[in-house]
Each structure stands twice: as structure tokens, then as C-alpha cells.
Design a protein around this motif. Structure first.
Motif, PDB file in Angstrom:
ATOM      1  N   UNK A   1       4.284   0.159 -10.206  1.00  0.00           N
ATOM      2  CA  UNK A   1       3.617   0.937 -10.101  1.00  0.00           C
ATOM      3  C   UNK A   1       2.973   0.768 -10.447  1.00  0.00           C
ATOM      4  N   UNK A   2       1.843  -0.999 -10.423  1.00  0.00           N
ATOM      5  CA  UNK A   2       0.249  -0.697  -9.887  1.00  0.00           C
ATOM      6  C   UNK A   2       0.681  -1.382  -8.779  1.00  0.00           C
ATOM      7  N   UNK A   3       1.378  -1.361  -7.994  1.00  0.00           N
ATOM      8  CA  UNK A   3       1.302  -2.109  -6.389  1.00  0.00           C
ATOM      9  C   UNK A   3       0.190  -0.619  -5.517  1.00  0.00           C
ATOM     10  N   UNK A   4      -0.490  -0.864  -4.159  1.00  0.00           N
ATOM     11  CA  UNK A   4      -0.887  -0.791  -3.666  1.00  0.00           C
ATOM     12  C   UNK A   4      -0.638  -0.543  -2.515  1.00  0.00           C
ATOM     13  N   UNK A   5      -0.937   0.459  -2.158  1.00  0.00           N
ATOM     14  CA  UNK A   5      -0.637   1.068  -0.565  1.00  0.00           C
ATOM     15  C   UNK A   5      -1.604   1.299   0.242  1.00  0.00           C
ATOM     16  N   UNK A   6      -2.382   1.378   1.242  1.00  0.00           N
ATOM     17  CA  UNK A   6      -3.610   1.158   2.648  1.00  0.00           C
ATOM     18  C   UNK A   6      -2.478   0.687   3.933  1.00  0.00           C
ATOM     19  N   UNK A   7      -2.871   1.341   4.497  1.00  0.00           N
ATOM     20  CA  UNK A   7      -3.153   2.002   6.047  1.00  0.00           C
ATOM     21  C   UNK A   7      -1.771   1.476   6.830  1.00  0.00           C
TER      22      UNK A   7
ATOM     23  N   UNK B   1       5.546   0.446   5.981  1.00  0.00           N
ATOM     24  CA  UNK B   1       6.197   1.956   5.578  1.00  0.00           C
ATOM     25  C   UNK B   1       6.101   2.232   6.553  1.00  0.00           C
ATOM     26  N   UNK B   2       7.803   2.202   6.863  1.00  0.00           N
ATOM     27  CA  UNK B   2       8.002   2.900   8.381  1.00  0.00           C
ATOM     28  C   UNK B   2       7.854   4.114   8.197  1.00  0.00           C
ATOM     29  N   UNK B   3       7.858   5.681   9.286  1.00  0.00           N
ATOM     30  CA  UNK B   3       7.730   6.269   9.312  1.00  0.00           C
ATOM     31  C   UNK B   3       9.086   7.193   8.700  1.00  0.00           C
TER      32      UNK B   3
END
Length: 177
Positions: free
Chosen positions: A17-23, A43-45
């Protein structure tokens, strides 16, 4: 979860839950279990597109595609998404069965699941993500998949699909190359 034995929890599951999503890349603090020391996930489309097909209510989904195409990694992506939304999630991912209670609690279940007729556990608020990799056909037996949201990830030719698709209609989703 009452009446169920628990096991030692791999630390990755506490920190999802604390993982980060960037670009378009998710960065985890710890390695994804069973994923060759992976700490970052592209993260594939198609991941976002596939996840957007699931709706409130009961979902019964077979996620399939060529072996090695990314179905298991999609399940990690979907797990993260649902946990961040505060959903209850039962995550079956070799060799662990992890339960997120939707209130911040994370539990590793050992040997037994709540009884199939326990509607306080098995209901439309629960998302069960089942990765069939390294599982036998009989592994689906204890899961009342009609009672909850259920996503089964498996290769197209696995015989595990046959029992799952009986009963209510299920949605087929093909992971593109």
C-alpha cells in the motif's frame, strides 16, 4: 480472520500500500515474491484498461494469455490498486495466500480458508485474485467463487478453467502481447 491458521507474512505484502507510482512504474520497498527479485513494475497500458473493466457487484473473470505475457504481474498491479482503494482482497499467489481486511490488516493464511458458507467473509465486498501458476486443478475447490469478485489468472490451455466457467457467466479477458 477467525478460525484460520496464519503463517509468517512476507514483508512485501505489508508494504504494497505504500508503494509509489511515478511515470508508469510502481516502485516497491521489497522484492515481489516469486518474481526474480523484481522491485519495480512497469504498468503496461493494458493493465489499466483491463482493470477498468471490473465493476462493482460480482465479477467472475478469467484472465488468460500466452505463458510469460505478464498475467501474474498484472495480478500484482491489481492487488496494489484494490488495496490502495481499501478493498478486502484475498490474494492467492504461489506459494502464499494473503488476506487484506480493508482496514489495514494483512494476514497470511495457512492451510485453511474461512468456510465456504461464511457470508461474512465470502461476499461481494471481497475480491479474490487467484494466480493459477504452479497450481493444480483441485486448488480452486475450496473457493466459493460465485459468492465474491473473483479473478482467475491462467494460461489458455489449463484445465483449471473448465470448473471455474461453470455456473454464472464469466468474463474472458485476454492479456495482449
Amino acid at each position: 480472520v477467525t478460525g484460520v491458521q496464519t503463517c509468517a507474512l512476507p514483508i512485501f505484502y505489508n508494504d504494497i500500500a505504500t508503494s509509489k507510482l511515478s511515470r508508469g512504474i510502481i516502485t516497491f520497498k521489497h522484492e515481489v515474491p516469486s518474481a526474480n527479485k523484481l522491485k519495480r513494475l512497469y504498468v503496461r497500458n493494458c493493465y489499466e484498461s483491463i482493470a477498468s473493466r471490473f465493476h462493482s457487484g460480482r465479477n467472475k473473470v478469467i484472465l488468460t494469455g500466452t505463458p510469460g505475457i505478464g498475467k501474474s504481474l498484472f495480478m500484482i498491479y491489481l492487488l496494489r490498486k484494490l488495496v490502495k482503494e481499501g478493498k478486502r482482497v484475498l490474494f492467492v499467489y504461489h506459494p502464499h495466500t494473503i488476506y487484506y481486511d480493508g482496514r489495514g490488516g494483512v494476514h497470511c493464511l495457512l492451510k485453511s480458508l474461512p468456510y465456504p458458507n461464511d457470508r461474512t467473509f465470502w461476499n461481494e465486498e471481497l475480491w479474490c485474485l487467484f494466480d493459477a501458476k504452479l497450481k493444480r486443478k483441485s486448488a480452486l475447490g475450496p473457493f466459493p467463487f460465485e459468492a465474491c469478485n473473483f479473478v482467475l489468472s491462467t494460461s489458455p490451455r489449463r484445465n483449471i478453467i473448465n470448473d471455474f466457467k461453470k455456473g454464472s457467466r464469466c468474463q474472458y479477458v485476454y492479456m495482449p502481447t
